[in-house]
Design an enzyme around this catalytic site. Sequence first.
Site, PDB file in Angstrom:
ATOM      1  CG  HIS A 160      53.900 -80.686  47.140  1.00  0.00           C
ATOM      2  ND1 HIS A 160      54.157 -81.880  46.513  1.00  0.00           N
ATOM      3  CD2 HIS A 160      54.846 -79.814  46.712  1.00  0.00           C
ATOM      4  CE1 HIS A 160      55.230 -81.729  45.743  1.00  0.00           C
ATOM      5  NE2 HIS A 160      55.661 -80.493  45.835  1.00  0.00           N
ATOM      6  CE  LYS A 202      61.011 -79.332  48.870  1.00  0.00           C
ATOM      7  NZ  LYS A 202      61.226 -78.722  47.562  1.00  0.00           N
ATOM      8  CD  GLN A 236      58.840 -75.576  50.944  1.00  0.00           C
ATOM      9  OE1 GLN A 236      59.648 -74.719  51.296  1.00  0.00           O
ATOM     10  NE2 GLN A 236      58.978 -76.239  49.817  1.00  0.00           N
ATOM     11  CG  ASP A 285      54.549 -81.945  52.778  1.00  0.00           C
ATOM     12  OD1 ASP A 285      55.733 -81.754  53.139  1.00  0.00           O
ATOM     13  OD2 ASP A 285      54.137 -81.704  51.632  1.00  0.00           O
TER      14      ASP A 285
END
Lengths: 153, 406
Positions: free
Chosen positions: B123, B226, B203, B200
């Site tokens: 991302h 999220k 998600q 990261d």
Amino acid sequence: MSLNDLYQETILDHGRKPRNRRKLDSFTHEAQGHNPLCGDEIHLRLNVKDGVIVDVAFEGCGCAISTASASLMTMELKGRKVEEAEALFEKFQLHLRNEKVADELGEVECLVGVAAFPERIKCAILPWHAFRAAMAGDQLRVISTEGDNAGKD
Amino acid sequence: MSTFAESVRAQFPILDQQVHGKPLVYLDNAATTHRPLVVRQAMDNFYAETNSNVHRGVHCLSQRATEQFEASRDTVAKFINARESAEIIWTKGCTEAINLVAATWGRANLQAGDQVLCSNLEHHANLVPWQMIAAEKGAKVVPIPISDDCEILLDELEKLLQTPTKIVCVKHVCNATGTVNPIEEITRLAHLHGAKVMVDGAQALAHVPVDVQSSMVDFYAMSAHKVYGPMGMGALYGRREHLEAMPPYQGGGDMIRTVSFEGTTFNEIPNKFEAGTPYVPGAIGFAAALDWLNSMDMAGMWFEEAELLDYATQMLEDLPGFRIIGKAKKKTAILSFVHESIHPHDMGTILDRAGVAVRTGHHCCMPLMKRMGVPATSRASLAVYNTNQDIKVLIDGLKEAVALFQ
């Protein structure tokens, strides 16, 4: 407004088989348009002689709306005076903002259904922004529908 | 309807609405999940009953606010199995968490000629901050190649690590393809070659188990919204020894020990990295979301999510003209796809009119789109409240798009 108002047969046809999508080797003006939200890209070239758009063509890929808009725009611009073309863009924008104008829009008329889909107005207008950018400068200009923003995930 | 979706649906009244005259089918959970009532209540309760600034207050409300705020930090620490709460830094999101590491650890450790590795899946949030600090330091950011199925190529990573590398930046779960990366193995390889690892985790938290001790990662960035928590809230996990050695991030109140014109000294971790009044109800909402998840059988919940993904994948594969982008062996909750002649942007509009919310575009992964040779994809992303019926409506919408464009 239903989907059929947006995706009229003419638009689908021009989306599938865009006219004037080719490389213009002899040209006087060009610009690149970019919609970073959806990845639409258009490279527009025009051949202008004595204030008249003698030829215009585009390359690039995009959604049905931006592709059809580019195709219809090139059909409408060919043979027009530059100032006529610019005036047409103004009228087109007014239509998309739901501000009715009396004049007809010619080939571009079938795109006014986009006004009911605000999130898609940028798609319809991208080729026209590229046209304006091309006329504004002699160098290769890159314009974006989003300023410097690159969109969200 | 699946067991979990049925049992949690009442917590999400937002789902009971119509868009364009059709029942809402929300399949944009990778962009943001909705928040259960318990999370909204926890945040509202803070403002209704406790509202006061944290730390240093001697009055009752301030002490209560501080207790709730720090208890929330404990909840996050336990959820990812950090050794201690001091290793959890509050941020305004996953993006800020990564920027914090790039701006502090990166500024202190990167030198001219150093190599930073970012996977081709990343991302922009785990790529651009590294490009920025690399440009400042004269370091270089090199991509880790991926397979056509969107899996990080570990043998290629090993080859790249033969060149001295300062940090390896990967996402735990890919927001554009659902790929679950083997962060334990990536970390093992990186550490073998003396590189740190920045994960990261935006998600991941809602969909896979996270254990920062067993995976040995150095930094792990989180996003609350999220994982059923509030927007504008996130956290960074960092190993104590790294956080202690790092310079502060922003200057201001709370991050200092003493201040004078002669010289200022900084606070202990985590406060060293938390200048200014923090988003206290955000922290409380984040913890409430994790508590809510903890109160459920998460393994069972994820099993049902996997079944739903399999179902959706099967349904999509049976539709002519569609192609799934991202077919990793291990993936979760995300189905990204393209059609041979319909642009994702048109697909998104048609689905929207059918009541289906999906995301279309590059998903902040422009290098990944380029690698896969597509300008954009349509992405359906699942959460605990999604059902087989939602997938059926999605598939019907796709068929409608095909019919319209025929």
